[in-house]
Design an enzyme around this catalytic site. Structure first.
Site, short mmCIF file in Angstrom:
data_model
loop_
_atom_site.label_atom_id
_atom_site.label_comp_id
_atom_site.label_asym_id
_atom_site.label_seq_id
_atom_site.Cartn_x
_atom_site.Cartn_y
_atom_site.Cartn_z
CB VAL A 349 -0.97 0.29 1.57
CG1 VAL A 349 -1.81 0.82 1.11
CG2 VAL A 349 -1.37 -1.17 1.76
CE1 TYR A 554 -8.25 8.23 -22.18
CE2 TYR A 554 -10.67 7.17 -21.89
CZ TYR A 554 -9.46 7.91 -20.91
OH TYR A 554 -9.77 7.40 -20.37
#
Lengths: 634, 647
Positions: A349, A554
């Site tokens: 993390v 995209y």
């Protein structure tokens, strides 16, 4: 597992002592002080009365208080067709909020063959019975409880953290279908909390899945169905403070759970910004950006996440990994930051990040250019990249997307504006001879000091003129960028009327840009037809980033699924085919969305056998027991 | 999925034909030539001027790269090389002009009406082509049996208002000064017959073709077989141009390329006797305008009808699906010319064979083709038995009807008029080909007198007939190979038969269109057909001939027999010839002499073995099988490798 050696009885005592220290520190901590050059803060108090949301932070522990459980974004903001059949956007949060969008209905019906009579409303409420019962690791729960770190095994909390925003995930939620979800959620509030949780997870062999903003579109947050251990979602949203700002070096040290909009807002209060603005920045978190190698809209000025980070702290089962200094560049073997960036929660993390900051730009200006066709537009972007004079952001929409953007124009307030619009349209299509079915638009955003912006603007418009581009005003530009924030809301509207869709991205060398755009769009249309989709799909693309050696492209695609028995499966097949097409045309597996579980199958071909081996051996060393068991990437 | 399965040829569905000359006979040719011609192009692009096209080619990245490379390697100035490239392009490029096309439309209407009874076209195929042209760049691949082919193609496309193709033509046409330029203006572009190592030439040529194709300015047309087939058998496909037209798809420059196989079948080939003479070693006349003028006497004869079948457009994308990894072009700039990878070479090769087979499948067979094969078989059997020459007309009719039914069962695209009586069908076929056969006292025989002095004449007739027989070879070749394999094999064991089949197939792979690496499929297909038609019973272990199967089997084996004998005699020649080595140039005349002697001595029945095509193929096969080695222009051979059963 050196850092885990302090287990057993001593950890209890340590825990209590630390908790007390924290409480004291909490009392001592003042508000962030703009006068001092270095602002510091310690881990805030547990169990103190300080309510996180009251500090102006966006994300509460119970996300359901402000966000939808089965769609994008804030509960109060959504598109709908009102009784008159006009589209409107509810709420007060956005520029578009409360406005009527007259063109949307016709565009929607015309593009998809959809009909407002044919609705597919979602399951209104989450029924707790649909949620599988939590498999708890009692010993782990007990020890977490003793640390005082808040946790929950409430069904709603767990369901919220079991998904990102892939189409199949949202589609299932709307149908009230819930698969494997985390068994428990924990909310650490500082680095040390995370250290403790990771230690306990190792000790009790539970599976940890870090959760930041929940905006993943790579199935990264999906719980592996084959996981038999208790799955604990580690929600970083409460680790959201700016710990210090260093004005001498222009860096800020920030907890990794902070979401983009808070980070920018808080820095802005001190006169700074990071300039990192991914389209998801309202909800996505700093730690998530690091873990997926995120890219921001304004990377031309500020850089992508890898250019922005100076220092990263990550908690792994083997202990904490970080560099010993904040030198701006080092030659110390392979950069360990590059093991962390893009690790997608498989190694640990990310808890704290030191980031570059910049003084807020004094002047911002939007702009737009109309090109007679997409080819000319791409040629212009290529030239801009070649001359290295790209504005903060430059994006090129294809014709379909231009029309889409047009349909989102809010109702104009005066006859004069609509007259002006008509005049503009006449000028471009009739006088300049642009074919409305071929023209395309580039949207621009300039930033900096006023003089330089104006100079820069002229330079870019001059280049555009060489490629037949006509300046088309600030308004078009601004609306283009607005589209990126509302597109996800629009998908929810589509899903109310049998329309499903998704976007995906790639990066590709310049000489391939036109080919990849054409071929992928054509492939989507072909696949939809082959799979029995009744109406031609919306298949559109835009070039969103320029680099020296290529661009980021995209794609959006959406279709009307009436008449299909398993729309999600069809959708997945089409997306799969589209990705194959991207790869066959020299595109990358991902520019910034990451791999997750959705694109894992192509990893080996992408990075070679040896590359896979390298990554695997890192994983094997750092996390031999697969505590971070989300099974992304490899 | 673009190809109908070869499994059950009987289920093949084909379109109907329409005669385009019918309208020409009733309305004004001039008005037809001047009518409004507005074809639709790929995605509605506007046609491009020749000069623009040329400058696009000269400015292309690929050519730029190669020019610099050549200049570096040769030490010549880049401008100098560029000049050369420009000159190559000048020599090559077409300059399609509608006025010339109209001129041809007028002239050809006149000529076609004189020469042919009808020109039949499948209109549905035209519609599919029309559709394909709008969606994708299109490549037209007609079969090549006559000089007529490409004029005919353009004529048909003009008639149907379909975009006119640009056509790859051999440089030999350029010899005909005026005609060459006329052809250029009707869309032909000219390529040298060989330019092996010339990088610059190759680069100009491939860029020129790709530029036209990618932009969809015009369909590109070329002959997959590379040259006219003199024998009416399809030739082994040439891969150069196919490689070029597939390249834009493989490199992602276009979404797809559609390839349309076109089958042009002539009831009577204009060059019939010309081809036979050529195969016999009488050199082919050089193409010249005056030669063409002399050839006008053909105008007075009847050449029956032509059938042109536009096949199903084949998507290169679906051919490549799962076969080619297109990522292989990711790591080198696409404009840098590279030798195609092995994967791509084998893909293009396989595709080429499939396309030639697609051409073959839609070739229309006229009843005469059946008659020619029956008469040839009879001719040879009679020679052997020393019987009265020829065949009784009614027996020929009976056998033709039998063969009609058999060939239909095997999937032949036979144009047998069902409403007419068989005897009428037969006699009309015979009368059209009266140059080759004659009916005498109720007996049909080849139009040759007996006697040595007319030997060459006999060979011409036999080879001409053989070329018609060859038109149906593709229908029967696999079953015939199996039939011969059964004949040769030492037992009925399936494995044994398969081995023989495999050997024969391998040996004949330059003779017939047999897809490389498809031995098992071909064997299965042959078994399937012969079982289905009741000729064979195939069990797990054995291959058994049924009682009623013998007739078919005999027909099939004798169909292949001339080829077997031919290969055998070539082997014998190599074994008996004294010298260990001979040059390639010497080979054909020497083997021809050897064969003539055998024929005259009665040791060989088949005059068609004189075909230089067969001799070359035999040599190629022996080379492939390792019996013969090529040493820099010489042919060397190892005696022991000649398989025993050939003796």
């Amino acid at each position: 597992m050196a850092s885990n050696s302090s287990g057993g009885g001593s950890s209890d005592r340590q825990g209590i002592a630390q908790q007390r220290l924290r409480i004291i520190a909490g009392h001592l901590r003042g508000p962030v002080d703009g006068d001092s050059t270095i602002l510091a803060a310690e881990c805030k108090a547990q169990g103190s009365n300080t309510d996180v949301s009251s500090e102006g932070k966006t994300v509460p522990r119970r996300r359901q208080e402000i966000m939808k459980w089965n769609g994008w974004g804030y509960s109060d903001s959504r598109f709908l067709f009102n009784k008159k059949g006009q589209a409107e956007f509810t709420g007060k949060r956005y520029r578009l909020s409360g406005m009527i969008i007259p063109g949307l209905k016709d565009w929607f019906e015309g593009t998809f063959g959809a009909n407002l009579q044919h609705k597919t409303p979602p399951t209104p409420l989450l029924t707790n019975t649909a949620v599988p019962p939590a498999t708890l690791n009692e010993a782990f729960v007990e020890e977490v409880k003793s640390t005082g770190i808040p946790f929950s095994h409430d069904a709603e909390d767990r369901v919220f953290r079991a998904h990102g925003h892939c189409l199949h995930e949202i589609f299932a939620l709307r149908e009230g279908k819930i698969g494997r979800v985390p068994d428990m959620v924990v909310w650490p509030s500082c680095h040390n909390d995370v250290v403790k949780i990771v230690q306990l997870a190792c000790k009790h062999n539970v599976c940890l899945m870090p959760y930041g903003g929940g905006t993943s579109v790579s199935s990264a947050l999906e719980c592996p169905p084959e996981e038999t251990r208790s799955i604990v979602s580690l929600d970083t949203s409460q680790m959201n403070r700016i710990l210090w700002i260093d004005e001498k070096n222009l860096t800020a040290h920030v907890e990794a759970g902070i979401v983009g909009q808070d980070l920018e807002r808080l820095l802005n209060e001190s006169g700074y910004c990071t300039g990192h603005e991914p389209d998801s920045m309202e909800f996505s978190s700093l730690g998530g950006w690091v873990a997926t190698r995120a890219s921001g809209m304004k990377k031309n000025i500020y850089g992508n996440i890898e250019d922005l980070v100076v220092h990263i702290k990550m908690v792994t089962p083997q202990g904490v990994i970080e560099k010993s200094c904040q030198g701006p560049r080092m030659s110390t073997g392979p950069d360990i930051h590059h093991f962390i960036m893009g690790s997608e929660g498989t190694l640990g993390v990310v808890t704290e990040v030191t980031m570059k900051i910049r003084p807020m730009p004094e002047y911002q200006k939007y702009g737009s250019v109309v090109f007679p066709n997409f080819e000319q537009g791409v040629a212009c972007l290529r030239e801009v990249a070649k001359q290295r004079c790209a504005p903060a952001s430059i994006r090129l929409m294809d014709n379909e997307q231009f029309k889409f953007g047009h349909a989102l124009k809010p109702q104009v307030s005066s006859i004069f504006t609509s007259f002006l619009d008509g005049l503009k349209k006449f000028y471009i299509t009739k006088f300049k001879g642009f074919d409305p079915n071929h023209l395309c638009v580039a949207t621009l955003l300039f930033e900096g000091n006023r003089e330089k912006v104006l100079q820069h603007e002229k330079q870019v418009y001059d280049i555009a003129a060489k490629f037949g581009g006509l300046a088309a005003g600030e308004d078009n530009g601004q609306r283009g960028y607005m589209l990126t924030f509302v597109i996800a809301y629009l998908r929810d509207l589509g899903m109310d009327y049998y329309v499903i869709g998704e976007s995906f991205e790639t990066s590709v060398p310049w000489d391939r840009v036109l080919d990849i755009c054409r071929n992928v769009k054509a492939r989507i249309i072909r696949e939809c037809k082959d799979k029995g989709v009744q109406f031609p799909p919306l298949s559109t693309c835009r070039v969103t980033q320029t680099y020296d050696a290529g661009a980021c492209v995209y794609f959006y695609f959406a279709f009307n699924y009436r008449g299909l028995s398993d729309p999600v499966h069809v959708y997945e097949q089409v997306e799969h085919a589209a990705r194959e097409e991207i790869l066959a045309n020299g595109g990358s597996l991902s520019h910034h969305h990451g791999v997750g579980k959705l694109r894992k199958e192509w990893m080996r071909d992408t990075i070679s056998n040896v590359g896979m081996g390298m990554l695997k051996s890192v994983k094997d060393y750092v996390d031999p027991n697969n505590i971070f068991g989300n099974r992304n990437l490899l | 999925k673009q190809f109908t399965s070869h499994k059950d040829p009987m289920l093949k569905k084909r379109d109907d034909f329409e005669d385009i000359l019918e309208e020409r006979r009733t309305s004004s040719d001039l008005r037809y030539a001047l009518r409004c011609y507005t074809p639709v192009l790929y995605k509605g692009v506007t046609p491009c001027k020749t000069s623009v096209l040329k400058s696009m080619v000269l400015q292309s990245d690929q050519l730029h790269y190669v020019i610099n490379q050549v200049s570096k390697e040769s030490g010549r100035a880049a401008d100098d090389v560029r000049e050369e490239a420009s000159a190559i392009l000048e020599e090559m490029a077409h300059s399609l002009q509608l006025s010339t096309v109209r001129f041809f439309a007028f002239m050809l209407s006149k000529v076609f009406k004189t020469l042919f009874r009808s020109i039949c076209v499948n209109e549905e195929g035209i519609q599919r082509l029309q559709q394909a042209i709008q969606e994708h760049p299109v490549v037209l691949l007609p079969s090549h049996r006559s000089y007529m082919d490409f004029l005919l193609m353009s004529y048909i496309l003009y008639t149907y208002d379909v975009a006119l193709p640009v056509i790859a033509a051999g440089m030999d046409f350029m010899g005909m000064k005026f005609v060459g330029e006329m052809l250029r203006m009707s869309g032909a572009f000219f390529i040298r017959r060989s330019f092996g190592g010339d990088k610059l030439y190759w680069s100009v040529f491939s860029e020129y073709v790709k530029t036209m194709l990618k932009n969809g300015y015009a369909p590109v047309e070329f002959f997959l077989e590379g040259t006219r087939s003199r024998t009416s058998k399809s030739l082994t496909p040439k891969l150069g141009l196919l490689n070029i037209v597939m390249d834009p798809f493989l490199k992602g420059e276009v979404f797809d390329v559609n390839v349309v196989p076109v089958s042009i079948s002539y009831e009577r080939i204009l060059e019939e006797s010309l081809y036979a003479r050529e195969l016999l070693g009488v050199p082919k006349p050089k193409e010249s305008t005056s030669g063409l003028f002399k050839a006008r006497k053909v105008l007075s004869e009847d050449y029956g009808s032509i059938h042109v079948y536009f096949g199903q457009p084949v998507s290169v994308r679906s051919l490549a699906e799962g076969r080619v990894n297109r990522c292989q072009f990711n790591l080198v700039p696409r404009h840098i010319p590279r030798r195609p990878s092995e994967e791509i070479q084998s893909f293009v090769n396989d595709s080429a064979y499939r396309l030639v087979r697609a051409q073959e499948e839609n070739m229309v067979l006229k009843p005469w083709v059946l008659l020619a094969s029956l008469l040839l078989q009879n001719h040879h059997q009679n020679r052997a038995a020393g019987q009265k020459p020829g065949m009784a007309l009614d027996e020929l009719t009976t056998q033709a009807v039998w063969l009609r039914d058999v060939s239909r069962q095997y999937g032949a695209f036979l144009h047998w008029p069902d409403h007419t009586s068989p005897s009428e069908v037969v006699s009309s076929g015979l009368s059209l080909h009266r140059a080759l056969v004659r009916v005498c006292e109720g007996r049909v025989q080849l139009a040759v007198e007996q006697g040595v002095y007319l030997f060459e004449f006999l060979a011409v007739v036999v080879l001409s007939c053989a070329s018609y027989r060859n038109q149906m070879l593709h229908v029967f070749v696999r079953p015939a190979l199996l039939a011969s394999a059964i004949h040769i094999a030492s037992s009925n064991q399936k494995q044994e038969v398969f081995n023989s089949f495999s050997f024969l197939r391998n040996m004949f792979s330059s003779e017939f269109i047999l897809c490389p690496g498809a031995t098992v499929q071909d064997f299965e297909e042959a078994c399937y057909l012969l079982v289905k038609t009741g000729v064979l019973q195939v069990t797990q272990q054995e291959v058994l001939v049924t009682e009623r199967g013998h007739r078919t089997l005999a027909f099939l084996t004798s169909m292949l027999d001339p080829f077997l004998q031919g290969y055998q005699v070539v082997c014998r020649f190599l074994c008996e010839e004294d010298t260990e080595t001979l040059t390639e140039k010497q080979f054909i005349p020497a083997v021809r002499k050897f064969i003539v002697n055998h024929l005259l001595a009665g040791r060989l029945r088949y005059a068609e073995v004189l075909s230089s095509d067969l001799q070359k193929n035999a040599l190629a096969a022996l080379q492939r099988l390792g019996a013969v080695r090529k040493i820099k222009g010489y042919v060397g051979f190892h005696h022991p490798c000649v398989p025993g059963w050939l003796d």
